[in-house]
Design a protein around this motif. Structure first.
Motif, PDB file in Angstrom:
ATOM      1  N   TRP A  39      34.567 -26.315  64.252  1.00  0.00           N
ATOM      2  CA  TRP A  39      35.728 -25.756  63.556  1.00  0.00           C
ATOM      3  C   TRP A  39      36.418 -24.628  64.334  1.00  0.00           C
ATOM      4  N   LEU A 121      29.267 -35.299  45.704  1.00  0.00           N
ATOM      5  CA  LEU A 121      29.952 -34.471  46.687  1.00  0.00           C
ATOM      6  C   LEU A 121      30.973 -33.588  45.981  1.00  0.00           C
ATOM      7  N   HIS A 122      31.132 -32.395  46.492  1.00  0.00           N
ATOM      8  CA  HIS A 122      32.079 -31.414  45.960  1.00  0.00           C
ATOM      9  C   HIS A 122      31.710 -30.956  44.548  1.00  0.00           C
ATOM     10  N   HIS A 197      32.556 -30.537  61.678  1.00  0.00           N
ATOM     11  CA  HIS A 197      33.308 -29.931  60.589  1.00  0.00           C
ATOM     12  C   HIS A 197      34.614 -29.314  61.102  1.00  0.00           C
ATOM     13  N   LYS A 199      36.160 -27.115  59.238  1.00  0.00           N
ATOM     14  CA  LYS A 199      36.018 -25.737  58.794  1.00  0.00           C
ATOM     15  C   LYS A 199      34.547 -25.501  58.480  1.00  0.00           C
ATOM     16  N   ASP A 201      32.285 -25.307  56.388  1.00  0.00           N
ATOM     17  CA  ASP A 201      31.787 -25.657  55.061  1.00  0.00           C
ATOM     18  C   ASP A 201      30.807 -26.803  55.239  1.00  0.00           C
ATOM     19  N   HIS A 203      29.022 -28.367  53.262  1.00  0.00           N
ATOM     20  CA  HIS A 203      28.967 -29.342  52.173  1.00  0.00           C
ATOM     21  C   HIS A 203      30.054 -30.418  52.283  1.00  0.00           C
ATOM     22  N   ARG A 204      30.843 -30.408  53.314  1.00  0.00           N
ATOM     23  CA  ARG A 204      31.874 -31.428  53.503  1.00  0.00           C
ATOM     24  C   ARG A 204      31.202 -32.731  53.947  1.00  0.00           C
ATOM     25  N   GLU A 206      32.089 -35.724  53.983  1.00  0.00           N
ATOM     26  CA  GLU A 206      32.871 -36.679  54.756  1.00  0.00           C
ATOM     27  C   GLU A 206      32.723 -36.447  56.261  1.00  0.00           C
ATOM     28  N   ASP A 207      32.218 -35.268  56.651  1.00  0.00           N
ATOM     29  CA  ASP A 207      32.035 -34.953  58.073  1.00  0.00           C
ATOM     30  C   ASP A 207      30.627 -35.270  58.574  1.00  0.00           C
TER      31      ASP A 207
END
Length: 219
Positions: A39, A121-122, A197, A199, A201, A203-204, A206-207
């Protein structure tokens, strides 16, 4: 394309830590994953090397981590302490691609662990993560070597503790991410991840990196 995980015949974390070579010879075909700060346009000057190896046995996911660290520290005392607030921590994120839930596992240099299960997720974390804490779903063996500026972790995760057994009887796709907080006195922690990632984070989901996992032997 997902990477296909190598299946090892057996795994014993105590034996692994007794080996002079890291990882041991039985892991010679398991590729390493390097942690970075994708990131950022340029990594922080304090970023230190960290490598992770992921494989499977007939029943477990098995992970080795080698973390360079000049000031190994933690104040963690008991399971499910907020390890990321208490010093150095190695983190694992795992999710079956066909399932909504995911798991987060933390290990501190003194062997204290944190175990979280999120329903999707999220999932919201603005009010803390206590609602997601569970009893240990994994085991971790830690070996600190301050004279060599590093600590090492060997983790075993029973696959049947992560998803219903019927999801393990055929090859499947999983997503994994490995991260760290490198803490020290009078400075902010330096964080890094094996995931690209955009950024900071972790917990993303999708990355997270995709892996094809062989069928497990489940009763």
């Amino acid at each position: 394309m997902p990477s296909t995980l190598i299946q090892l015949p057996a795994f014993d974390s105590e034996v692994v830590h007794a080996q002079a070579a890291w990882p041991p010879a039985t892991w010679r075909n398991v590729p390493s994953l390097e942690m970075s700060q994708a990131w950022l346009p340029t990594p922080e000057s304090g970023l230190l090397p960290a490598r992770v190896w992921l494989a499977v046995t007939g029943s477990h996911f098995v992970i080795l981590a080698d973390l360079e660290d000049r000031d190994i520290t933690t104040t963690a005392r008991q399971h499910n302490d907020p390890l990321w607030e208490m010093g150095d921590v190695f983190e694992i994120f795992a999710r079956h691609a066909g399932r909504p839930e995911y798991h987060e596992f933390h290990t501190a240099p003194n062997g204290v662990t944190l175990d979280l299960r999120y329903p999707r997720l999220h999932a919201p974390r603005t009010e803390g993560v206590e609602r997601y804490m569970v009893e240990p779903h994994f085991s971790a063996r830690v070996h600190c070597e301050p004279a060599q500026n590093r600590w090492r972790v060997a983790v075993e995760i029973p696959a049947a503790r992560l998803v219903p057994r019927e999801w393990l009887t055929a090859p499947s796709e999983w997503r994994f991410s490995f991260c760290r907080y490198d803490c020290g006195p009078d400075r902010a922690p330096v964080v890094a991840s094996t995931s690209p990632h955009t950024k900071a984070d972790f917990h993303r989901g999708e990355d997270w990196l995709p892996f094809t996992v062989p069928a497990f032997s489940v009763a």
